[in-house]
Motif scaffolding. Structure first.
Motif, mmCIF file in Angstrom:
data_model
loop_
_atom_site.group_PDB
_atom_site.id
_atom_site.type_symbol
_atom_site.label_atom_id
_atom_site.label_comp_id
_atom_site.label_asym_id
_atom_site.label_seq_id
_atom_site.Cartn_x
_atom_site.Cartn_y
_atom_site.Cartn_z
ATOM 1 N N ASP A 257 0.222 9.164 -5.837
ATOM 2 C CA ASP A 257 0.696 10.551 -5.665
ATOM 3 C C ASP A 257 1.015 11.203 -7.006
ATOM 4 O O ASP A 257 0.755 12.397 -7.204
ATOM 5 N N LYS B 191 0.982 3.957 -3.024
ATOM 6 C CA LYS B 191 0.643 5.346 -2.692
ATOM 7 C C LYS B 191 1.750 6.301 -3.135
ATOM 8 O O LYS B 191 1.476 7.365 -3.701
ATOM 9 N N LYS C 10 0.822 -1.206 0.000
ATOM 10 C CA LYS C 10 0.000 0.000 0.000
ATOM 11 C C LYS C 10 0.860 1.261 0.000
ATOM 12 O O LYS C 10 0.560 2.233 -0.709
ATOM 13 N N SER C 11 1.924 1.273 0.778
ATOM 14 C CA SER C 11 2.823 2.428 0.801
ATOM 15 C C SER C 11 3.540 2.600 -0.533
ATOM 16 O O SER C 11 3.717 3.724 -1.016
#
Length: 567
Positions: free
Chosen positions: A359, A354, A350-351
């Motif tokens: 982003d 993201k 997930k990081s």
């Protein structure tokens, strides 16, 4: 003198070729395809049948959904879409037959016919049984939907009546004919007696009305004829309609395109052979293989109208009806590996998504966000799937204001594989998570993944800070220099043109699709039927940024250190 005589005969070679396309009904008289009638009924619900033997998947085959005699899934989907039958009055029925009567998971297979989501893999993980059977169950969980039916060994008759089906169609590749007539006489007579070469491919369409036992058989024949002689004047290829083909695009693939055109009532001249040559990967039939060997997939779009762009570890397919499909294999770095150990795979994926994907999109489209997301630890050792809605406020068309994409990623050895697909959103109505997961699971079902795990270098335990017995400082420096040079060579091998380094996600295809508002103009990607964008990168040699002699330090110690010359 004899040499000039044979050269004269060679220059006066005559070659004439033409296509040969015929159709016959119930083994009757062959007629040209342009004079035939359509085999598809416009009234009622049309059901296309695909018969799949149980456990036919194997590591040696191209894909477990393809066989020699069976028309592949994508071919049937192309027919349904191009005839404007999909989701209206047609169904794709998958018959899985030959299931052993003693197989214990038949009820679980039947339960997969509803709600095609990642939840089914959680049920498989909770089962107690043979790991091999559970692996087979996971394979079929990717393809089973409401139109899938199962037959055991006792059920040898597959032509059962299916509810809400008015007409049944089954498509098969029948046989191949190839011959070279008078080739020996052509050589012995120095070309006075011509030689004939021909190749034929037969496709069969079985059509059966509901409640009628006997089907109608329609056979399509696609081939070419080529006559070679040295007796006549040269033709300079003016009468050669058959375009030469190579191994990348065989005549069999061309005949499938002609077969598809004939079923769509396009009875014009046969299409010319098209070349779907990617820059890095390779295509054999309907299977695309990446240059890195990390994945292979059945081409999910119609190749006649497709645009293909690829790299060493990525590929994207696009056609104006099905949209964008994309596969990426991203090499993970030491930070990601450390995050998996410390924070877990779910948080790491997930990081990563993201930071590297969401982003970047939000910088250009601030109103974009993730609508639905889920993490399934039971599928591929942990899969993160999410539905991304991209809002384009500057769009002039209200129907094209929002774009929807389904993404799914998982980690395999030292790679993170990301699959993505654009979803139709004509009416700007919300798409359910179940429908989105069903679309991406179908993409998983036609794709195989492989990982090239790189073993870490063994640590030399003889050299340490506290114990350096039997070795001088200069010898330790030499070994360190050699290890550093090997590391640099490995870096050079990894940083090839088109590769993905530093864990970056490629978003070129997605941004191009958004900028064009789901319509790619003619001058940009050129999606005319049978034409593909010519990639200039294929004609350019890679730039050499530095030059280096790969001389191992162990073979040149005396030359690198003059102090050792006297030893």
């Amino acid at each position: 003198m004899k040499f000039y005589f044979f050269l004269f005969l060679f220059l006066y070679q005559c070659q004439i070729s033409w296509y040969h396309t015929r159709v016959s009904k119930d083994k009757g008289h062959e007629i040209p395809i342009s004079e035939s009638e359509s085999v598809f009924a416009r009234n009622g619900v049309s059901c296309f049948i695909s018969s799949i033997p149980f456990q036919m998947e194997s590591e040696n085959s191209q894909t477990y959904l393809a066989s020699e005699k069976q028309i592949d899934f994508q071919f049937i989907e192309n027919i349904r879409t191009n005839l404007k039958l999909k989701n209206t009055n047609s169904r794709h029925i998958k018959q899985i037959y030959g299931i052993p009567n003693s197989w214990p998971y038949l009820k679980e297979l039947e339960s997969f016919r509803s709600n095609k989501t990642f939840e089914r893999f959680k049920r498989i993980e909770n089962l107690n049984g043979n790991p091999t059977d559970k692996k087979t169950l996971s394979k079929y969980a990717e393809i089973v939907d409401a139109d899938t039916f199962f037959y055991t060994n006792d059920q040898t008759y597959l032509d059962h009546e299916i509810e809400n089906c008015d007409t049944y169609y089954q498509l098969n590749y029948a046989k191949k004919e190839i011959d070279d007539i008078n080739s020996l006489l052509f050589v012995f007579t120095l070309g006075v007696i011509p030689a004939l070469q021909y190749e034929n491919h037969y496709f069969v369409v079985s059509k059966r009305k509901s409640l009628e036992p006997n089907p109608e058989i329609t056979t399509y024949k696609f081939g070419f004829r080529k006559v070679i002689s040295w007796l006549f004047l040269p033709t300079f290829n003016l009468f050669n309609e058959v375009i030469p083909y190579n191994q990348d695009y065989r005549f069999f693939d061309h005949s499938k395109d002609q077969f598809l055109d004939s079923l769509e009532n396009k009875y014009s001249n046969p299409l010319p052979i098209k070349y779907l040559n990617p820059v890095y990967g390779d295509i054999r039939g309907d299977i695309y293989r990446s240059d890195s060997g990390l994945f292979e997939t059945m081409i999910p779009v119609d190749v006649r109208f497709a645009v293909l762009r690829d790299g060493k570890e990525k590929v994207s397919f696009y056609d104006p009806v099905r949209g964008l499909y994309k596969i990426q294999a991203i090499k993970v770095d030491e930070k990601i590996e450390a995050d998996v150990v410390s924070n877990g795979l779910e948080f790491t994926l997930k990081s990563f998504i993201k930071t590297k994907l969401v982003d970047k999109i939000q910088r250009q489209f601030p109103q974009s966000n993730i609508k639905h997301e889920s993490f399934t630890p039971e599928y591929r050792n942990g899969t993160y799937t999410f539905l991304l809605e991209i809002d384009k406020p500057e769009s002039a068309y209200e129907s094209a204001k929002k774009e929807l994409f389904i993404f799914s990623c998982f980690k395999l050895e030292d790679r993170i594989f990301i699959l993505s697909k654009s979803l139709p959103n004509v009416s700007n109505e919300p798409i359910s998570q179940q429908l989105a997961e069903s679309e991406i699971l179908s993409f998983y079902a036609i794709t195989k993944f492989r990982a090239k795990y790189k073993e870490p270098k063994p640590i030399n335990l003889e050299v340490s800070m506290n114990d350096a017995k039997g070795k001088s400082l200069t010898d330790v420096e030499d070994e360190n220099d050699e290890e550093e040079e090997d590391d640099e060579e490995d870096d050079e091998e990894e940083e090839l043109p088109g590769s993905i380094t530093s864990s970056e996600i490629d978003l070129n295809g997605l941004f191009a699709l958004l900028k064009a508002r789901t319509h790619i103009p003619k001058g940009k990607l050129d999606i005319k039927p049978g034409r593909f964008k010519f990639n200039q990168a294929r004609m350019r040699s890679p730039k050499i940024t530095r030059s280096k002699f790969n001389i191992k330090p162990g073979r040149s110690k005396n030359f690198s250190r003059p102090a050792k010359w006297r030893k």
